[in-house]
Design a protein around this motif. Sequence first.
Motif: not given
Length: 238
Positions: A222-238
């Motif tokens: 019910v409370n979204p803070v209880q969900c645990l997910c992985s993290v993939r990060l991104v950044r822009d390149v020129t």
Amino acid sequence: MPIKKSKFIDPRDNHVYKTVIIGKQEWFAENLCFATLDGFYSYDQADPDVRDDLDDLEVDGGYGYLYTIEAANMAAPEGWRLPSESDFIQLARAVGVPKMQTIRFLSKFLKNSLFNCDKRWDDGAVCECIQSLSWNDACKDPFGFSAIYSGYGYLIESESDGYREQFLEFKGRGGYEEEDPCVEARLWMSSECDGKPAYFFIEKDRVGFSNKLDRTNIDTFVNPVQCLCSVRLVRDVT
């Protein structure tokens, strides 16, 4: 489309991450494993407050931690970010998903373009190297994104007689759980829906955005803070 493999050394703990440049974006090619102040857990961790050496070995091997959304929002090093819905759409277009493809489901084609060896579902056969932490290049996706079934979890709180207790529940890890019928990867996004955090999911037959699909039959929290997910990060390149 040409891709470029690279690496990033996190200055906070000197951990070296594999990255890949796809189009005009540079993505982590493995899940984040930075220890935030709170809100990070390893899969199958028995006690919310205790991790053992086996947990840490698996985390460093590519699966990374599972984070609450609050922890995920604080986990990115300078210059990197949690991907938004538009970041994933840009990634989809870069690997060849046509523009007329529905955004609700970005098709199995996208999954096949981003996912590490998935032969366990071919006529019931199990590929020996599936989800291998050795990252066998022969079993990788063609773009080097190397998504894996890293599973997901819930941080659940209960209270009885004035005593508050936390416990963890995990689901969806592929590889060694050959009987698991619902293998899945969930990657936190910076996008929200109705004030609730959203994630990008990769399942057996589809990929997509949690905020574009009613997943109430899957998500019991019910409370979204209880969900645990992985993290993939991104950044822009020129």
